[in-house]
Scaffold this motif. Structure first.
Motif, PDB file in Angstrom:
ATOM      1  N   TYR A 225       0.805  -1.093   0.155  1.00 27.64           N
ATOM      2  CA  TYR A 225       0.001  -0.191  -0.003  1.00 27.64           C
ATOM      3  C   TYR A 225       0.983   1.307   0.081  1.00 27.64           C
ATOM      4  O   TYR A 225       1.172   1.744   0.955  1.00 27.64           O
ATOM      5  N   ARG A 226       1.311   1.745  -1.102  1.00 31.30           N
ATOM      6  CA  ARG A 226       2.512   2.762  -1.294  1.00 31.30           C
ATOM      7  C   ARG A 226       1.955   3.900  -0.620  1.00 31.30           C
ATOM      8  O   ARG A 226       2.773   4.588   0.058  1.00 31.30           O
ATOM      9  N   SER A 227       0.770   4.383  -1.024  1.00 31.10           N
ATOM     10  CA  SER A 227       0.064   5.872  -0.436  1.00 31.10           C
ATOM     11  C   SER A 227       0.372   5.778   0.941  1.00 31.10           C
ATOM     12  O   SER A 227       0.728   6.641   1.793  1.00 31.10           O
ATOM     13  N   GLU A 228       0.035   4.750   1.884  1.00 34.41           N
ATOM     14  CA  GLU A 228      -0.249   4.372   3.326  1.00 34.41           C
ATOM     15  C   GLU A 228       1.262   4.439   3.864  1.00 34.41           C
ATOM     16  O   GLU A 228       1.899   5.068   4.876  1.00 34.41           O
ATOM     17  N   PHE A 229       2.109   3.787   3.150  1.00 31.96           N
ATOM     18  CA  PHE A 229       3.562   3.639   3.326  1.00 31.96           C
ATOM     19  C   PHE A 229       4.189   4.965   3.349  1.00 31.96           C
ATOM     20  O   PHE A 229       4.913   5.300   4.423  1.00 31.96           O
ATOM     21  N   LEU A 230       3.912   5.736   2.345  1.00 28.05           N
ATOM     22  CA  LEU A 230       4.295   7.133   2.190  1.00 28.05           C
ATOM     23  C   LEU A 230       4.026   8.164   3.457  1.00 28.05           C
ATOM     24  O   LEU A 230       4.527   8.874   3.971  1.00 28.05           O
ATOM     25  N   MET A 231       2.556   7.901   3.710  1.00 23.25           N
ATOM     26  CA  MET A 231       1.788   8.677   4.465  1.00 23.25           C
ATOM     27  C   MET A 231       2.368   8.502   6.123  1.00 23.25           C
ATOM     28  O   MET A 231       2.564   9.365   6.640  1.00 23.25           O
ATOM     29  N   MET A 232       2.727   7.071   6.407  1.00 25.09           N
ATOM     30  CA  MET A 232       3.276   7.004   7.604  1.00 25.09           C
ATOM     31  C   MET A 232       4.687   7.325   7.776  1.00 25.09           C
ATOM     32  O   MET A 232       5.136   7.816   8.787  1.00 25.09           O
ATOM     33  N   ILE A 233       5.389   7.289   6.608  1.00 25.50           N
ATOM     34  CA  ILE A 233       6.850   8.124   6.738  1.00 25.50           C
ATOM     35  C   ILE A 233       6.569   9.550   7.048  1.00 25.50           C
ATOM     36  O   ILE A 233       7.180  10.192   8.048  1.00 25.50           O
ATOM     37  N   ALA A 234       5.617  10.242   6.387  1.00 22.38           N
ATOM     38  CA  ALA A 234       5.425  11.470   6.586  1.00 22.38           C
ATOM     39  C   ALA A 234       4.885  11.979   7.913  1.00 22.38           C
ATOM     40  O   ALA A 234       5.322  12.887   8.692  1.00 22.38           O
ATOM     41  N   ILE A 235       4.065  10.956   8.559  1.00 19.28           N
ATOM     42  CA  ILE A 235       3.574  11.173   9.961  1.00 19.28           C
ATOM     43  C   ILE A 235       4.754  11.119  11.048  1.00 19.28           C
ATOM     44  O   ILE A 235       4.693  11.963  11.811  1.00 19.28           O
ATOM     45  N   GLY A 236       5.730  10.140  10.676  1.00 20.39           N
ATOM     46  CA  GLY A 236       6.759  10.134  11.521  1.00 20.39           C
ATOM     47  C   GLY A 236       7.575  11.442  11.569  1.00 20.39           C
ATOM     48  O   GLY A 236       8.182  11.954  12.664  1.00 20.39           O
TER      49      GLY A 236
END
Length: 268
Positions: free
Chosen positions: A23-34
């Motif tokens: 789930y690439r979008s969720e993966f990138l979103m979690m990095i951004a959240i971090g």
């Protein structure tokens, strides 16, 4: 046997990481959240460098080393040992009981339960802040100082892991203790970026011996920058911070094993 365990852990980690990439979008979103989660530290560093030249007798460039060390230690903790945070939910839901019947240590299963994608964001910000702190520092970064800084970061990671492991151990007997995790994380984030000598002495003592926050980044930075005399505590205590992290983590793991041996289920 130990080598086989390492191979299994590496394989599970790879599978967890690949599942996150599905789930690439969720993966990138979690990095951004971090990364966004650390915005308060970035704001602090910006204000420190643009508005203040000194804080508690420290130059701003020396102060910057404190949040940089704390954030890097925290990012490594989240990546390698951070799944103990929130373990109480596993206990309350009875998930921990399924770990007990599997042929793998429970602590290892907890750490391999998922890949913490947000840690990538945490570490990205932390590495950037550390690079900025080192570039602004006037210290002569000899091999000895670099080695101590690496040891301090690893010691800070282990000390934070020790605190959350102790809390997880308490959650095995009192599941509601898990709610103290958010409070502990808030304290680490709030006071971990400042020279503690700007606080009242009683508060500084509490954050040194009650909750050993000072040993994560403040004492190591004080030792590196020559501000050991400003801490109000013996210089050797500041210098021994990385060793304390190792000893605290070993003690917390012993507490975990003892608590797990006496665990009788979520309903007692």
């Amino acid at each position: 046997m130990r080598l086989n365990a390492v191979r299994i852990a590496w394989r599970i980690t790879r599978l967890n990481f690949r599942s996150q990439l599905e789930y690439r979008s969720e993966f990138l979103m979690m990095i951004a959240i971090g990364a966004i989660w650390q915005v308060s530290v970035i704001v602090f560093a910006t204000v420190l460098l643009t508005r203040f030249t000194r804080m508690g007798g420290w130059d701003s460039s020396d102060v910057l080393l404190i949040p940089a060390t704390r954030m890097l230690a925290h990012g490594l903790f989240v990546l390698f040992l951070g799944r103990t945070f929130g373990l109480g939910r596993h206990i309350q839901e009875g998930v921990i009981d399924t770990y007990l019947v599997r042929p793998m240590p429970v602590h290892r299963q907890v750490q391999l339960s998922y890949f913490p994608t947000n840690a990538i964001g945490d570490l990205t910000v932390a590495i950037g802040l550390m690079a900025g702190a080192l570039s602004r520092s006037d210290l002569d970064w000899t091999a000895g100082r670099i080695a101590y800084l690496v040891a301090a970061v690893l010691g800070g990671m282990l000390l934070e892991a020790a605190l959350f492991t102790a809390l997880a151990s308490a959650s095995l007997r009192f599941p509601a203790a898990d709610y103290w995790g958010s409070w502990l994380e808030e304290l680490l984030g709030t006071f971990g970026s400042y020279p503690l000598n700007v606080l009242p002495r009683a508060v500084g003592g509490l954050l040194t011996f009650g909750l050993p926050l000072a040993f994560v980044a403040y004492f190591p930075a004080a030792f590196l920058t020559g501000h050991g005399h400003d801490t109000g505590f013996p210089s050797w205590l500041a210098a021994a911070s990385p060793l304390l992290g190792v000893l605290a983590y070993l003690g917390a793991r012993l507490l975990w094993r003892w608590s797990l041996a006496h665990y009788s289920g979520v309903n007692g």
